[in-house]
Design a protein around this motif. Structure first.
Motif, mmCIF file in Angstrom:
data_model
loop_
_atom_site.group_PDB
_atom_site.id
_atom_site.type_symbol
_atom_site.label_atom_id
_atom_site.label_comp_id
_atom_site.label_asym_id
_atom_site.label_seq_id
_atom_site.Cartn_x
_atom_site.Cartn_y
_atom_site.Cartn_z
ATOM 1 N N GLU A 22 0.836 -1.197 0.000
ATOM 2 C CA GLU A 22 0.000 0.000 0.000
ATOM 3 C C GLU A 22 0.872 1.249 0.000
ATOM 4 N N ASN A 23 2.185 1.050 -0.056
ATOM 5 C CA ASN A 23 3.145 2.139 -0.027
ATOM 6 C C ASN A 23 3.295 2.708 -1.438
ATOM 7 N N ALA A 24 3.025 4.004 -1.589
ATOM 8 C CA ALA A 24 3.081 4.646 -2.910
ATOM 9 C C ALA A 24 4.485 4.592 -3.509
ATOM 10 N N ASP A 25 5.526 4.701 -2.673
ATOM 11 C CA ASP A 25 6.902 4.637 -3.182
ATOM 12 C C ASP A 25 7.229 3.245 -3.717
ATOM 13 N N VAL A 26 6.742 2.223 -3.033
ATOM 14 C CA VAL A 26 6.949 0.844 -3.493
ATOM 15 C C VAL A 26 6.254 0.644 -4.834
ATOM 16 N N LYS A 27 5.015 1.083 -4.911
ATOM 17 C CA LYS A 27 4.249 0.924 -6.158
ATOM 18 C C LYS A 27 4.916 1.672 -7.324
ATOM 19 N N LYS A 28 5.403 2.867 -7.052
ATOM 20 C CA LYS A 28 6.052 3.668 -8.094
ATOM 21 C C LYS A 28 7.336 2.985 -8.579
ATOM 22 N N PHE A 29 8.166 2.529 -7.656
ATOM 23 C CA PHE A 29 9.403 1.833 -8.023
ATOM 24 C C PHE A 29 9.076 0.546 -8.774
ATOM 25 N N ALA A 30 8.114 -0.199 -8.268
ATOM 26 C CA ALA A 30 7.735 -1.465 -8.902
ATOM 27 C C ALA A 30 7.260 -1.240 -10.334
ATOM 28 N N GLN A 31 6.440 -0.232 -10.553
ATOM 29 C CA GLN A 31 5.953 0.036 -11.905
ATOM 30 C C GLN A 31 7.092 0.464 -12.825
ATOM 31 N N ALA A 32 8.005 1.269 -12.309
ATOM 32 C CA ALA A 32 9.165 1.686 -13.109
ATOM 33 C C ALA A 32 10.005 0.470 -13.496
ATOM 34 N N MET A 33 10.170 -0.485 -12.576
ATOM 35 C CA MET A 33 10.950 -1.690 -12.875
ATOM 36 C C MET A 33 10.224 -2.567 -13.905
ATOM 37 N N ILE A 34 8.911 -2.656 -13.784
ATOM 38 C CA ILE A 34 8.137 -3.430 -14.765
ATOM 39 C C ILE A 34 8.330 -2.824 -16.154
ATOM 40 N N ASP A 35 8.211 -1.517 -16.245
ATOM 41 C CA ASP A 35 8.357 -0.836 -17.532
ATOM 42 C C ASP A 35 9.769 -0.992 -18.092
ATOM 43 N N GLU A 36 10.762 -0.701 -17.262
ATOM 44 C CA GLU A 36 12.144 -0.712 -17.738
ATOM 45 C C GLU A 36 12.658 -2.122 -18.013
ATOM 46 N N HIS A 37 12.324 -3.060 -17.146
ATOM 47 C CA HIS A 37 12.777 -4.440 -17.384
ATOM 48 C C HIS A 37 12.003 -5.075 -18.535
ATOM 49 N N GLY A 38 10.802 -4.624 -18.764
ATOM 50 C CA GLY A 38 10.062 -5.092 -19.942
ATOM 51 C C GLY A 38 10.764 -4.653 -21.222
ATOM 52 N N ARG A 39 11.148 -3.378 -21.266
ATOM 53 C CA ARG A 39 11.902 -2.864 -22.425
ATOM 54 C C ARG A 39 13.234 -3.594 -22.573
ATOM 55 N N MET A 40 13.923 -3.747 -21.452
ATOM 56 C CA MET A 40 15.214 -4.415 -21.465
ATOM 57 C C MET A 40 15.069 -5.853 -21.965
ATOM 58 N N GLY A 41 14.070 -6.541 -21.474
ATOM 59 C CA GLY A 41 13.830 -7.919 -21.895
ATOM 60 C C GLY A 41 13.561 -8.020 -23.389
ATOM 61 N N ARG A 42 12.787 -7.081 -23.913
ATOM 62 C CA ARG A 42 12.501 -7.090 -25.356
ATOM 63 C C ARG A 42 13.764 -6.848 -26.173
ATOM 64 N N GLU A 43 14.619 -5.941 -25.710
ATOM 65 C CA GLU A 43 15.873 -5.683 -26.420
ATOM 66 C C GLU A 43 16.800 -6.896 -26.355
ATOM 67 N N LEU A 44 16.871 -7.526 -25.181
ATOM 68 C CA LEU A 44 17.701 -8.725 -25.037
ATOM 69 C C LEU A 44 17.164 -9.860 -25.907
ATOM 70 N N GLU A 45 15.850 -9.986 -25.943
ATOM 71 C CA GLU A 45 15.230 -11.033 -26.758
ATOM 72 C C GLU A 45 15.532 -10.817 -28.241
ATOM 73 N N LYS A 46 15.459 -9.588 -28.689
ATOM 74 C CA LYS A 46 15.758 -9.289 -30.095
ATOM 75 C C LYS A 46 17.216 -9.610 -30.412
ATOM 76 N N LEU A 47 18.127 -9.199 -29.525
ATOM 77 C CA LEU A 47 19.543 -9.484 -29.741
ATOM 78 C C LEU A 47 19.798 -10.989 -29.767
ATOM 79 N N ALA A 48 19.181 -11.713 -28.835
ATOM 80 C CA ALA A 48 19.348 -13.171 -28.805
ATOM 81 C C ALA A 48 18.852 -13.790 -30.106
ATOM 82 N N ALA A 49 17.705 -13.337 -30.575
ATOM 83 C CA ALA A 49 17.157 -13.867 -31.831
ATOM 84 C C ALA A 49 18.090 -13.539 -32.998
ATOM 85 N N ASP A 50 18.615 -12.309 -33.030
ATOM 86 C CA ASP A 50 19.545 -11.909 -34.087
ATOM 87 C C ASP A 50 20.812 -12.762 -34.077
ATOM 88 N N LYS A 51 21.220 -13.217 -32.889
ATOM 89 C CA LYS A 51 22.436 -14.025 -32.742
ATOM 90 C C LYS A 51 22.146 -15.521 -32.830
#
Length: 137
Positions: A22-51
């Protein structure tokens, strides 16, 4: 491959944080990690597929245990264990990515490792800052 699994696990544990905390700071950090790690995962997945590398579709067994453990906790116990997990994973991943950024002969991998190593370093600092806030009674 481990980096992709780490991103998947990070997203899972942060989704739990958004649900449980219920902590707003936790929720904000968690959402930022979901967004950023989602992007990161997609970039890593593309690189892996390219290789021509196989892309993992699930987290490692020890990560699944952590997801299960966090799912069973609540309140302050959950938040303390969750932020410590984030700190530990980001410390390890920052070191690994920075190593690959310097020592990887494949320029595509080294470039992506540098980019994400820098981002993971910022995530680590943010996790430490949040951890200090959560440690206060």
């Amino acid at each position: 491959m481990e980096a992709m699994q780490d991103s998947m696990a990070e997203i899972q544990v942060c989704e739990i944080a958004i649900e449980k905390s219920e902590n707003a700071d936790v929720k904000k950090f968690a959402q930022a990690m979901i967004d950023e790690h989602g992007r990161m995962g997609r970039e890593l997945e593309k690189l892996a597929a390219d290789k021509g590398l196989e892309v993992p579709r699930q987290v490692r067994p020890e990560q699944e245990l952590t997801v299960d453990e966090l799912s069973s906790l609540s309140g302050r116990d959950f938040e303390q264990r969750w932020i410590q997990y984030n700190i530990d994973v980001h410390e390890r991943d920052t070191k690994v990515f920075r190593h690959y950024a310097q020592d990887e002969p494949d320029r595509d991998i080294a470039t992506l490792a540098k980019k994400h190593g820098d981002a993971l370093g910022k995530h680590l600092k943010a996790a430490h800052d949040l951890g200090k806030k959560l440690a206060k009674p």
